[in-house]
Design a protein around this motif. Structure first.
Motif, PDB file in Angstrom:
ATOM      1  N   GLU A 255       2.094  23.792  22.685  1.00  0.00           N
ATOM      2  CA  GLU A 255       2.912  24.489  22.068  1.00  0.00           C
ATOM      3  C   GLU A 255       2.087  25.459  21.699  1.00  0.00           C
ATOM      4  N   GLY A 256       2.057  26.665  21.271  1.00  0.00           N
ATOM      5  CA  GLY A 256       1.029  27.511  20.840  1.00  0.00           C
ATOM      6  C   GLY A 256       1.050  28.426  19.872  1.00  0.00           C
ATOM      7  N   GLN A 257       0.663  28.582  18.850  1.00  0.00           N
ATOM      8  CA  GLN A 257       1.467  29.073  17.560  1.00  0.00           C
ATOM      9  C   GLN A 257       0.810  30.748  18.128  1.00  0.00           C
ATOM     10  N   PHE A 258       1.763  31.719  17.456  1.00  0.00           N
ATOM     11  CA  PHE A 258       1.204  33.151  17.301  1.00  0.00           C
ATOM     12  C   PHE A 258       0.725  33.792  16.536  1.00  0.00           C
ATOM     13  N   THR A 259       0.974  32.735  15.066  1.00  0.00           N
ATOM     14  CA  THR A 259       0.166  33.483  14.610  1.00  0.00           C
ATOM     15  C   THR A 259       0.278  31.939  13.034  1.00  0.00           C
ATOM     16  N   LYS A 260      -1.020  32.248  12.481  1.00  0.00           N
ATOM     17  CA  LYS A 260      -1.978  31.182  11.630  1.00  0.00           C
ATOM     18  C   LYS A 260      -0.894  30.683  11.015  1.00  0.00           C
ATOM     19  N   GLY A 261      -0.594  29.648  10.271  1.00  0.00           N
ATOM     20  CA  GLY A 261       0.331  28.989   9.474  1.00  0.00           C
ATOM     21  C   GLY A 261       1.454  29.381   9.497  1.00  0.00           C
ATOM     22  N   ASP A 262       2.182  30.225  10.319  1.00  0.00           N
ATOM     23  CA  ASP A 262       3.702  30.733  10.553  1.00  0.00           C
ATOM     24  C   ASP A 262       4.172  29.422  11.503  1.00  0.00           C
ATOM     25  N   PHE A 263       4.894  28.323  10.436  1.00  0.00           N
ATOM     26  CA  PHE A 263       5.480  27.973  11.291  1.00  0.00           C
ATOM     27  C   PHE A 263       6.814  28.157  12.210  1.00  0.00           C
ATOM     28  N   GLY A 264       7.422  29.291  12.336  1.00  0.00           N
ATOM     29  CA  GLY A 264       7.990  30.291  12.942  1.00  0.00           C
ATOM     30  C   GLY A 264       8.137  30.323  13.984  1.00  0.00           C
ATOM     31  N   SER A 265       7.199  30.691  14.490  1.00  0.00           N
ATOM     32  CA  SER A 265       5.735  31.446  15.109  1.00  0.00           C
ATOM     33  C   SER A 265       5.158  29.985  16.313  1.00  0.00           C
ATOM     34  N   TRP A 266       5.940  29.316  16.387  1.00  0.00           N
ATOM     35  CA  TRP A 266       5.684  28.204  17.582  1.00  0.00           C
ATOM     36  C   TRP A 266       6.438  28.372  18.364  1.00  0.00           C
ATOM     37  N   ARG A 267       5.683  28.545  19.466  1.00  0.00           N
ATOM     38  CA  ARG A 267       6.680  28.331  20.508  1.00  0.00           C
ATOM     39  C   ARG A 267       5.987  27.678  21.846  1.00  0.00           C
ATOM     40  N   MET A 268       7.153  27.203  23.147  1.00  0.00           N
ATOM     41  CA  MET A 268       6.552  26.853  23.888  1.00  0.00           C
ATOM     42  C   MET A 268       6.357  27.548  25.297  1.00  0.00           C
ATOM     43  N   SER A 289      18.406  28.202  18.291  1.00  0.00           N
ATOM     44  CA  SER A 289      17.008  28.139  17.363  1.00  0.00           C
ATOM     45  C   SER A 289      15.558  28.655  18.227  1.00  0.00           C
ATOM     46  N   THR A 290      14.648  28.993  17.350  1.00  0.00           N
ATOM     47  CA  THR A 290      13.449  30.460  17.615  1.00  0.00           C
ATOM     48  C   THR A 290      12.276  29.143  18.024  1.00  0.00           C
ATOM     49  N   ALA A 291      11.948  28.477  16.872  1.00  0.00           N
ATOM     50  CA  ALA A 291      11.087  28.106  17.071  1.00  0.00           C
ATOM     51  C   ALA A 291      10.706  26.618  17.849  1.00  0.00           C
ATOM     52  N   PHE A 292       9.768  26.230  18.588  1.00  0.00           N
ATOM     53  CA  PHE A 292       9.376  24.704  18.941  1.00  0.00           C
ATOM     54  C   PHE A 292       8.708  24.574  18.805  1.00  0.00           C
ATOM     55  N   ALA A 293       8.143  23.276  19.149  1.00  0.00           N
ATOM     56  CA  ALA A 293       6.809  22.831  18.076  1.00  0.00           C
ATOM     57  C   ALA A 293       6.766  20.851  18.853  1.00  0.00           C
ATOM     58  N   ASN A 294       5.228  20.567  19.186  1.00  0.00           N
ATOM     59  CA  ASN A 294       5.229  18.663  19.677  1.00  0.00           C
ATOM     60  C   ASN A 294       6.144  18.462  21.242  1.00  0.00           C
ATOM     61  N   PRO A 295       5.922  19.139  22.311  1.00  0.00           N
ATOM     62  CA  PRO A 295       6.650  18.979  23.256  1.00  0.00           C
ATOM     63  C   PRO A 295       6.115  17.346  23.465  1.00  0.00           C
ATOM     64  N   THR A 296       6.890  16.769  24.343  1.00  0.00           N
ATOM     65  CA  THR A 296       6.981  15.833  25.785  1.00  0.00           C
ATOM     66  C   THR A 296       7.483  16.175  26.542  1.00  0.00           C
ATOM     67  N   VAL A 297       7.729  15.602  27.388  1.00  0.00           N
ATOM     68  CA  VAL A 297       8.326  15.466  28.984  1.00  0.00           C
ATOM     69  C   VAL A 297       7.427  14.605  30.081  1.00  0.00           C
ATOM     70  N   THR A 298       9.266  14.113  30.535  1.00  0.00           N
ATOM     71  CA  THR A 298       8.337  12.872  31.628  1.00  0.00           C
ATOM     72  C   THR A 298       9.705  12.825  32.504  1.00  0.00           C
ATOM     73  N   ALA A 299       8.650  12.407  33.544  1.00  0.00           N
ATOM     74  CA  ALA A 299       9.840  12.527  34.413  1.00  0.00           C
ATOM     75  C   ALA A 299      10.112  10.997  34.701  1.00  0.00           C
ATOM     76  N   ILE A 315      11.705  21.464  15.588  1.00  0.00           N
ATOM     77  CA  ILE A 315      12.126  22.285  15.872  1.00  0.00           C
ATOM     78  C   ILE A 315      12.083  22.286  14.222  1.00  0.00           C
ATOM     79  N   PRO A 316      11.237  23.232  13.997  1.00  0.00           N
ATOM     80  CA  PRO A 316      10.655  23.590  12.572  1.00  0.00           C
ATOM     81  C   PRO A 316      12.044  24.198  12.039  1.00  0.00           C
ATOM     82  N   SER A 317      12.322  24.243  10.384  1.00  0.00           N
ATOM     83  CA  SER A 317      12.881  24.679   9.810  1.00  0.00           C
ATOM     84  C   SER A 317      12.618  26.597   9.390  1.00  0.00           C
ATOM     85  N   GLY A 326      14.533  19.631  12.928  1.00  0.00           N
ATOM     86  CA  GLY A 326      14.350  18.265  13.297  1.00  0.00           C
ATOM     87  C   GLY A 326      14.274  18.237  14.942  1.00  0.00           C
ATOM     88  N   GLU A 327      14.142  16.434  14.809  1.00  0.00           N
ATOM     89  CA  GLU A 327      13.671  16.258  16.404  1.00  0.00           C
ATOM     90  C   GLU A 327      15.268  16.512  17.636  1.00  0.00           C
TER      91      GLU A 327
END
Length: 334
Positions: A255-268, A289-299, A315-317, A326-327
């Motif tokens: 996850e990377g947040q483009f703008t500090k403090g802006d939960f809507g700016s989280w991207r993968m 939906s446009t914002a995404f955070a806290n990823p996991t990936v499993t094979a 997915i933040p509100s 939510g998740e």
């Protein structure tokens, strides 16, 4: 098309024998294929938004692994009525419906969140999470070892270790487990761990450490990992990540947040451990939906037995379409 079915090592050999392709890193086709899987939620083999277990707990930041006895195991956190995060264990037979087994951390340890889990070669399980002190603060990495599946389901801990912070005086957390090496047991082991540290007590940045013999901890900052996202203009936190091997290549989802403090700016971003580069993703959900955070990936193997890539995202509100906050869990067979 054939090149997409080769592993990183096979692609490297092909590059050596074919000078015309020498400019293309051998992991490029696999990374592009993985990115297309991560981006295509609406076309996934299976998916579920706003995931809860059968006891009504949200399953935020869920990490799912294959259960060697059949089905799947998952650890996740939820915010309890007392305002503290707690870590739960759940089981499933189909990746989308989850049976709550027990709480594993939170009531007795102080707030516990962002859990991850991996099985060792001897059948035991290593779990890690972000631990706070009972009154809040002092965020650090906590580790527990369960000697067997039976012990895990019973919540019976064999070894415990809480890692002292080394890179930040404020907070370190969001662990993922890269690998577990036993030589030959947990008391003679090396566990490779990723995490974040709160750089200058201002922004999250990447770290990677080793838990040795379940008794000592060392870690170092990962500026090259950070730079792969800073390249895209990420100005806020660079936080949670997970890793999986796909087509013989090692990739991370971060996850990377483009703008500090802006939960809507989280991207993968899909991170390529072979090249040190990252691709920004454009994830397409059913509702947009446009914002995404806290990823996991499993094979893993899907319920029908086919190989699959499973992804979970929060997915933040602030960036969620109706009914999608939510998740999110989704998987694609291949």
């Amino acid at each position: 098309m054939l090149i997409r079915l080769l592993t990183c090592s096979a692609l490297l050999l092909a590059t050596v024998s074919a000078p015309a392709a020498a400019d293309a890193p051998p992991s490029d086709p696999a990374r592009a294929e993985l990115r297309s899987i991560v981006e295509n939620v609406s076309g996934a083999t299976g998916k579920r938004y706003a995931v809860h277990d059968d006891a009504g707990h949200v399953m935020d930041t869920v990490k799912i692994i294959q259960d060697a006895t059949g089905g799947y195991l998952a650890v996740s956190h939820h915010l309890a009525a007392d305002g503290h995060f707690r870590v739960n264990l759940a089981t499933s037979t189909d990746l989308l419906n989850w049976h709550w087994v027990r709480e594993l951390a939170g009531s007795n340890t102080g707030p516990a969140s962002q859990p991850t889990i991996a099985q060792a070669s001897n059948g035991g399980f290593v779990m890690a999470w972000e631990q706070e002190q009972p009154g809040g603060g002092n965020n650090h990495l906590a580790f527990r070892y369960f000697a067997s599946r039976t012990d895990l389901l019973a919540g019976q801990v064999t070894r415990s270790f809480d890692a002292p912070r080394q890179l930040s005086s404020c907070a370190e957390g969001t662990p993922n487990i890269y690998g577990i090496t036993l030589a030959p047991d947990i008391d003679h082991s090396t566990i490779d761990i990723g995490g974040h540290y709160w750089w200058n007590c201002d922004r999250d940045r990447q770290q990677r450490g080793q838990l040795t013999n379940f008794s000592s901890w060392s870690t170092a900052a990962q500026p090259n990992y950070d730079n792969a996202l800073l390249y895209w203009g990420v100005g806020g936190n660079i936080g949670d990540r997970d890793q999986a091997v796909f087509r013989g290549c090692s990739f991370g989802l971060i996850e990377g947040q483009f703008t500090k403090g802006d939960f809507g700016s989280w991207r993968m971003f899909v991170y390529d451990y072979q090249t040190g580069n990252a691709d920004q993703t454009t994830i397409r959900t059913d509702g947009g939906s446009t914002a995404f955070a806290n990823p996991t990936v499993t094979a893993l193997n899907a319920p029908n037995g086919q190989p699959a890539i499973l992804v979970s995202l929060f997915i933040p509100s602030q960036g969620a379409a109706a009914g999608e906050s939510g998740e999110l869990i989704y998987y694609q067979t291949y």
